[in-house]
Design an enzyme around this catalytic site. Structure first.
Site, short mmCIF file in Angstrom:
data_model
loop_
_atom_site.label_atom_id
_atom_site.label_comp_id
_atom_site.label_asym_id
_atom_site.label_seq_id
_atom_site.Cartn_x
_atom_site.Cartn_y
_atom_site.Cartn_z
N ASN A 207 -51.59 -14.13 0.97
CA ASN A 207 -50.86 -13.12 1.17
C ASN A 207 -50.83 -11.51 0.81
O ASN A 207 -51.47 -11.82 -0.36
CB ASN A 207 -49.63 -13.29 1.80
CG ASN A 207 -49.04 -14.08 0.30
OD1 ASN A 207 -48.91 -13.17 -0.53
ND2 ASN A 207 -48.88 -15.21 -0.34
N ASP A 276 -47.40 -21.50 3.25
CA ASP A 276 -46.55 -22.05 3.83
C ASP A 276 -46.99 -23.34 3.75
O ASP A 276 -47.59 -24.89 3.95
CB ASP A 276 -45.66 -21.48 4.55
CG ASP A 276 -44.53 -20.45 4.31
OD1 ASP A 276 -43.35 -21.62 3.18
OD2 ASP A 276 -44.25 -20.27 4.77
N LYS A 286 -70.02 -24.52 0.87
CA LYS A 286 -69.48 -23.05 2.01
C LYS A 286 -69.78 -23.43 3.41
O LYS A 286 -71.23 -23.78 3.92
CB LYS A 286 -71.01 -21.62 1.40
CG LYS A 286 -70.01 -20.85 2.13
CD LYS A 286 -70.74 -19.59 1.33
CE LYS A 286 -70.81 -18.74 2.52
NZ LYS A 286 -71.99 -17.40 2.67
N PHE A 320 -35.88 -15.59 -3.13
CA PHE A 320 -36.16 -14.26 -2.27
C PHE A 320 -36.10 -14.54 -0.70
O PHE A 320 -36.67 -15.61 -0.28
CB PHE A 320 -37.44 -13.35 -2.13
CG PHE A 320 -36.55 -12.81 -3.49
CD1 PHE A 320 -36.89 -13.15 -4.90
CD2 PHE A 320 -37.35 -10.75 -3.68
CE1 PHE A 320 -36.77 -12.51 -6.01
CE2 PHE A 320 -37.18 -10.34 -4.76
CZ PHE A 320 -37.05 -10.49 -6.55
N LYS A 334 -31.62 -19.45 4.26
CA LYS A 334 -32.64 -20.05 3.07
C LYS A 334 -31.91 -20.22 2.13
O LYS A 334 -31.90 -21.54 1.67
CB LYS A 334 -33.70 -18.77 3.04
CG LYS A 334 -34.65 -19.13 4.27
CD LYS A 334 -35.34 -18.06 3.88
CE LYS A 334 -36.26 -17.34 4.70
NZ LYS A 334 -37.32 -17.01 4.64
N LYS A 338 -31.61 -24.02 0.83
CA LYS A 338 -32.05 -24.03 -0.58
C LYS A 338 -31.41 -24.26 -1.75
O LYS A 338 -31.41 -24.44 -3.05
CB LYS A 338 -32.88 -22.63 -0.55
CG LYS A 338 -34.52 -22.96 0.07
CD LYS A 338 -35.22 -22.29 0.39
CE LYS A 338 -35.96 -21.87 1.32
NZ LYS A 338 -37.73 -21.39 0.66
N1 CTP Z 1 -40.64 -20.63 -1.57
C1 CTP Z 1 -41.52 -21.40 -2.34
N2 CTP Z 1 -41.92 -22.78 -1.81
C2 CTP Z 1 -42.78 -22.41 -0.09
C3 CTP Z 1 -42.11 -21.63 0.44
C4 CTP Z 1 -41.31 -20.51 -0.18
O1 CTP Z 1 -40.76 -22.40 -3.18
N3 CTP Z 1 -43.08 -22.91 -0.07
C5 CTP Z 1 -39.56 -19.56 -1.36
C6 CTP Z 1 -40.54 -18.45 -1.88
O2 CTP Z 1 -41.08 -18.28 -3.15
C7 CTP Z 1 -38.83 -17.58 -1.95
C8 CTP Z 1 -38.46 -18.14 -0.30
O3 CTP Z 1 -38.65 -19.70 -0.73
O4 CTP Z 1 -38.03 -17.62 -2.99
C9 CTP Z 1 -38.19 -17.91 0.56
O5 CTP Z 1 -39.29 -17.21 0.65
P1 CTP Z 1 -39.75 -16.73 2.64
O6 CTP Z 1 -41.17 -16.70 2.45
O7 CTP Z 1 -38.63 -15.53 2.70
O8 CTP Z 1 -39.33 -17.82 3.75
P2 CTP Z 1 -39.84 -19.41 4.37
O9 CTP Z 1 -38.70 -20.32 2.74
O10 CTP Z 1 -41.24 -19.41 3.55
O11 CTP Z 1 -39.15 -19.36 5.19
P3 CTP Z 1 -40.03 -19.05 6.97
O12 CTP Z 1 -41.58 -18.58 5.91
O13 CTP Z 1 -40.03 -20.06 7.73
O14 CTP Z 1 -39.52 -17.39 6.54
#
Ligand code: CTP
Length: 400
Positions: A207, A276, A286, A320, A334, A338
């Site tokens: 990302n 995620d 490859k 975040f 969130k 969490k």
């Molecule tokens: N985070 C994490 N582990 C993951 C995904 C996210 O620890 N696999 C943490 C990120 O570091 C951030 C928080 O969760 O502090 C929220 O991340 P964000 O990408 O905004 O949300 P997600 O929980 O992934 O949910 P979504 O993508 O559905 O918005």
């Protein structure tokens, strides 16, 4: 004992504002000494500063205006704070290179007190990659370099590059001074950057995260004397000198490091943009192109949820929320799901801030239902505010 502040004046038109700066510092009761470069003398006379401070202004290392001692060393030792205002492109470059050819630059090298630079120059000079490189090098070494202000510049251009106003410089410098070492002994664990989920030996899913926010948070904690561990995905940002670095690549590696290190942390900030999803299988060879293909993805661990579930007493957890819509509702959901103490809502729909930028916009939501808008600022400044908040919350939590 009043604080001893040295004001270093280098050669820019903003030097006239330094007279007000020095006068305001004196009014606050500080002992003030002024060091000027030769070029600064072309803009303002030494007598102005000598009258304001009651101390001789020193420019040349070999000058003997006062009693005989090695002046740059004695002043450097005596100083509680050094403010260089205005800081020209030249002084930033000399400081970055360690050049010591006059009273100001020798004192700068010899001192171990906190140093604040208030840059002032033409917008293009400030934006030039050499200046920006010097600024980031100085920050990395623990110097405090202020942003510049917007407005009419001496060259007639309108833009950024103006020195911040003297009162803002004093507020900034005093904030730095007060906050120094107020987090000594506190263990801070920060995650930063993206993760990479390999598809085959040459391709991965990732990302836009650059790691700048997490690195700035780690640096802000280091600046206050905290014991900082930084778990970082692959980024191009230079590591803070005093952080214990843990480099990881995938979400799985980040999860295993964070879940191991969290046991020894008082404050945890999960700033990483963790993937995620990860490919179900990684091809060891490859993948050759052929017909259209489908990539099967499986969920990674939600690290923050696991940190929340295993949170110890007296452990502060911040996450975040990177959102493009339904900001407040998504952030609060969130935070609750969490089990966080604080969540930083980040509007990532804006193209000028957030990902791949030095600036960000943040609203903090707290477990008790309150919130605080930190606004849109440089990631360095936002990180200082975040550290203020985390320190206060941590103190409140541990005082119970
Ligand atoms: N985070 C994490 N582990 C993951 C995904 C996210 O620890 N696999 C943490 C990120 O570091 C951030 C928080 O969760 O502090 C929220 O991340 P964000 O990408 O905004 O949300 P997600 O929980 O992934 O949910 P979504 O993508 O559905 O918005």
């Amino acid at each position: 004992m009043p604080l001893t502040v040295i004001v270093g004046v280098s050669g820019g038109i903003a030097a006239y504002k330094s007279a007000y700066l020095v006068s305001a510092l004196k009014k606050k009761g500080y002992e003030v000494h002024v060091l000027m470069t030769q070029n600064a003398l072309k803009f303002v006379g030494a007598v102005t500063f000598e009258t304001l401070t009651g101390n001789a202004v020193l420019t040349d290392t070999f000058e003997r205006k006062e009693e005989y001692d090695v002046k740059h060393v004695s002043l450097a030792k005596k100083a509680d704070m050094l403010i260089i205002a205005p800081a020209t492109a030249d002084i930033l470059a000399k400081a970055a290179a360690g050049i010591a050819d006059d009273m100001l630059t020798t004192t700068l090298l010899a001192t171990s007190c906190p140093v604040v630079f208030a840059p002032a120059m033409n917008e293009a000079m400030f934006a030039d990659s050499a200046t920006q490189h010097n600024v980031s090098l100085l920050k990395k070494r623990g110097y405090y370099v202020m942003d510049t202000g917007q407005g009419l510049l001496a060259c007639g251009d309108v833009g950024s590059g103006r020195m911040k106003e003297p009162d803002e410089i004093i507020d900034f410098a005093m904030h730095v001074f007060k906050s120094l070492h107020d987090m000594a002994g506190i263990r801070v664990l920060v995650s930063a950057g993206p993760t990479r989920e390999m598809i085959d030996p040459v391709r991965f899913l990732s990302n836009r995260s650059t790691g700048k926010m997490g690195y700035a948070i780690a640096q802000a904690a280091i600046n206050r004397g905290a014991d900082v561990t930084l778990v970082s995905g692959p980024v191009a940002v230079e590591a803070p000198l005093k952080a214990k670095m843990m480099h990881v690549v995938s979400a799985a590696e980040m999860a295993s490091q964070m879940l191991r290190l969290c046991k020894h942390a008082d404050i945890i900030v999960m700033a990483a943009a963790v993937a995620d999803y990860t490919p179900e299988t990684v091809s060891s060879l490859k993948i050759k192109k052929g017909a259209d293909m489908t990539l099967n993805l499986v969920r990674t661990k939600d690290i923050l949820s696991e940190l929340g579930a295993s949170k110890k007493d007296n452990q502060l957890l911040m996450g975040f929320a990177a959102e493009t819509h339904d900001f407040e509702a998504n952030a609060k959901t969130k935070m609750n799901k969490k089990n966080l103490d604080v969540i930083a809502l980040n509007d990532v729909s804006r193209s000028d801030e957030g990902f791949e930028s030095d600036r960000n916009n943040i609203i903090l939501y707290y477990k008790d239902g309150t919130s605080q808008n930190l606004g849109s600022e440089s990631k360095t400044i936002l990180s200082q505010h975040i550290m203020d908040v985390l320190k206060k919350q941590y103190q409140k939590m541990t005082a119970r």
